[in-house]
Design a protein around this motif. Sequence first.
Motif, PDB file in Angstrom:
ATOM      1  N   LYS A  79       0.807  -1.216   0.000  1.00 14.62           N
ATOM      2  CA  LYS A  79       0.000   0.000   0.000  1.00 14.62           C
ATOM      3  C   LYS A  79       0.840   1.266   0.000  1.00 14.62           C
ATOM      4  N   ASP A  80       2.155   1.140  -0.280  1.00 11.45           N
ATOM      5  CA  ASP A  80       3.000   2.322  -0.244  1.00 11.45           C
ATOM      6  C   ASP A  80       3.241   2.912  -1.621  1.00 11.45           C
ATOM      7  N   ALA A  81       2.581   2.369  -2.648  1.00  9.22           N
ATOM      8  CA  ALA A  81       2.721   2.941  -3.981  1.00  9.22           C
ATOM      9  C   ALA A  81       1.986   4.275  -4.058  1.00  9.22           C
ATOM     10  N   LEU A  82       2.459   5.134  -4.930  1.00  8.88           N
ATOM     11  CA  LEU A  82       1.776   6.407  -5.125  1.00  8.88           C
ATOM     12  C   LEU A  82       0.400   6.160  -5.731  1.00  8.88           C
ATOM     13  N   ARG A  83      -0.596   6.883  -5.250  1.00 11.11           N
ATOM     14  CA  ARG A  83      -1.959   6.747  -5.762  1.00 11.11           C
ATOM     15  C   ARG A  83      -2.103   7.509  -7.071  1.00 11.11           C
ATOM     16  N   VAL A 481       4.721  -4.958 -13.934  1.00  9.76           N
ATOM     17  CA  VAL A 481       5.521  -4.493 -12.806  1.00  9.76           C
ATOM     18  C   VAL A 481       5.179  -3.041 -12.513  1.00  9.76           C
ATOM     19  N   HIS A 482       4.858  -2.756 -11.243  1.00  9.38           N
ATOM     20  CA  HIS A 482       4.481  -1.399 -10.845  1.00  9.38           C
ATOM     21  C   HIS A 482       5.663  -0.449 -11.060  1.00  9.38           C
ATOM     22  N   PRO A 483       5.438   0.709 -11.690  1.00 12.14           N
ATOM     23  CA  PRO A 483       6.562   1.583 -12.046  1.00 12.14           C
ATOM     24  C   PRO A 483       7.269   2.234 -10.869  1.00 12.14           C
ATOM     25  N   TRP A 523       3.443  -9.868  -5.960  1.00  6.31           N
ATOM     26  CA  TRP A 523       4.540 -10.169  -5.057  1.00  6.31           C
ATOM     27  C   TRP A 523       5.484  -8.972  -4.955  1.00  6.31           C
ATOM     28  N   ARG A 524       6.245  -8.957  -3.870  1.00  3.04           N
ATOM     29  CA  ARG A 524       7.302  -7.972  -3.683  1.00  3.04           C
ATOM     30  C   ARG A 524       8.595  -8.712  -3.373  1.00  3.04           C
ATOM     31  N   VAL A 605      -3.671   0.249  -4.709  1.00  6.61           N
ATOM     32  CA  VAL A 605      -3.726   0.469  -3.268  1.00  6.61           C
ATOM     33  C   VAL A 605      -5.092   0.098  -2.710  1.00  6.61           C
ATOM     34  N   THR A 606      -6.162   0.611  -3.314  1.00  6.99           N
ATOM     35  CA  THR A 606      -7.511   0.369  -2.802  1.00  6.99           C
ATOM     36  C   THR A 606      -8.176  -0.856  -3.415  1.00  6.99           C
ATOM     37  N   ARG A 607      -7.635  -1.344  -4.518  1.00  5.46           N
ATOM     38  CA  ARG A 607      -8.212  -2.442  -5.301  1.00  5.46           C
ATOM     39  C   ARG A 607      -9.506  -2.042  -6.001  1.00  5.46           C
TER      40      ARG A 607
END
Length: 670
Positions: A79-83, A481-483, A523-524, A605-607
């Motif tokens: 949940k720490d990715a930028l929104r 992959v999340h940027p 995954w992380r 983050v929120t799904r």
Amino acid sequence: MSKRYTFNNSNSLQSDLTAHGVNDIDDIAVNPAGNPSLWELSCSRRTLATGSMMLCLASFAGPFSLSGCVTKPVKTTFKDALRAKISFTPVGAALGENVDVVTVPDGYTASAFFSWGDEVVKGAPVWQKNASNNAAEQQLQAGQNNDGMHYFPLSDAPNEHGLLVVNHEYTNDTLHPEGPCVVSASDGRKLRPIDQVAKEQAAHGVSVIEIERRAGQWQRVAASPYNRRLTANTAMDISGPAAGSDAMKTAQDPTGTRVLGTLNNCSMGVTPWGTYLICEENWKNYFVNRDQSDWQHRPSQQRYGVATGAHSHKYFWESADERFDATFNPDLPHGGFVNEPNRFGWVVEFDPFDPTAVPIKRTALGRLVREGCTCVQADDGSLAFYSGDDTRGEYVYKFVPDGKFDPDNLAANRRLLDSGTVYCAVYHADGRGEWRPLIYGQHGLTPERGFYSQADVLINLRGAADLVGATPMDRPEWVAVHPQSADGYVSLTNNHLRGVAFGSPLDAANPRAENHHGQILRWREHNQHPAALTFEWELFLLAGPTLSAPDSSGALAPLTGDRFSCPDGLWFDGDGRLWIATDYDEREAPYLTQGMNQLLCADPVTREVRRFMTGPAGSEITGLTGTPDGTTLWFNVQHPGLSYPASDGKTRPRSTTVVVTKNDGGVIGT
């Protein structure tokens, strides 16, 4: 049922296959699951050091039991990715029998941009509505079934000028004026006319086109020196550990280093040094080994599902092109073309900015029924390339090159994909995961198990992953992959055999029995580094008539948002919005309330999930890419069933790349 485009005769490759009991050979599981891996059997004798963590293998046994689903996962942080802002008004599900249009939200415009038969190479003729273009003409035109693609910006105007590279996965019956001609021989073989086979081969492959935005409208640049077609007959080099091995040699190529063509190009990848990665998916359907006793002694032909019997699974090209007949021939060098299937299933790298560049099949990444090859780069130049093996019960993989990316050393970067380590993913019930290496001589990958070199491991990568205990998944497809966070997301499209068939028990990563609707897992990596050997994972969401996701206790709870089934294509835009494309047959019972296939946008983050687009009947939505500034989005409408993009109720349908812009010039999704 929708009224689909039909011919005046009954010729149809698909109907011919159905008559012989082959409805959807792409989805038939061939994983002999159920046996303990050598890794598990040796668990009592050793432990594994992974980073700073010592993990006892005794706790890693798999497949996991149903009780693993209720084990509270290790706490993970996603949940720490930028929104990213998602503020468009969703479109409704497209229900009905004769939907023949693309629908996007108010404030957006979607236009057909690049369709089967459009000009690619200078001198290409106009596409004929009756499909009368011949093979030589098709080789200059866009192929069929546009799939994975990427926009490469040009430096003069990166958001208005670039190259669009588009995969052409396979062909439909509509390629021929009255459908394909198939003649059944008395010995069970299927005979095809050579002119039709040649056209089908020309309609496979890749297109490269130069495009630019003029007066606000995207256009193709005719006769551009960049424009190029790759087909099933384009000469390509073979490099890496398997190149030149005996298993890669044929009567046509005694060196094992040169091959004709690429097949069934589904998703793709790109490299930090600006090359395009073609991925060869269901290549197994194009070959046959008629000698069943020989086939039984070729583990990779069995493990990947190469046909044995009178004919190949699809297209029956072997009747017109000898290299697709993989039957051992003792009278020809190297057994004729028995090794030709080994020369497909690879990642193929080429430079779209160099129209003379010879594509190279990079064998160090291993041979799969590969959906895509998604790259992630660390600050120190370390790289990983993630792939799903697109069949029910198969695995997720990553390749870590030995070297690191150096922006100042292009020559060295071009060699990065020739050496490294392939890993398969193991998802433990407590939310931990590990990458197990597939290296000759380690963990049972030895001559006693049929592996005599690293080339053998890479050619039969599935068999190697079986031995080391990879987790069988519900048809792993695209990886995104999340940027910002570098978290990986994989689409698990469906698996109606999960929890029903032998060797396919429920587990934490695949928790739903008779899974018609699929899920997305993320995954992380440890320390968010692509070369890590361990990771944390969780289910992002389960698709279906009701969306769900794990709550804080680990139990599944409903999500708010627009419903969908069978996630397939995944792509992150530069701001971190997750775009989800779907692939199901809207006429089948589990999907009757879902409407046509669609493109959705999710907040990691929120799904929250919003439906952005719906397609025409019979189509799959795929192939996502966009400009760096986010103001243009392209996606593909593959195999539409009615008359799209003409949408006139009579013109034969054409797979089409669609371009989307926002009417106010803003970022797509906002």
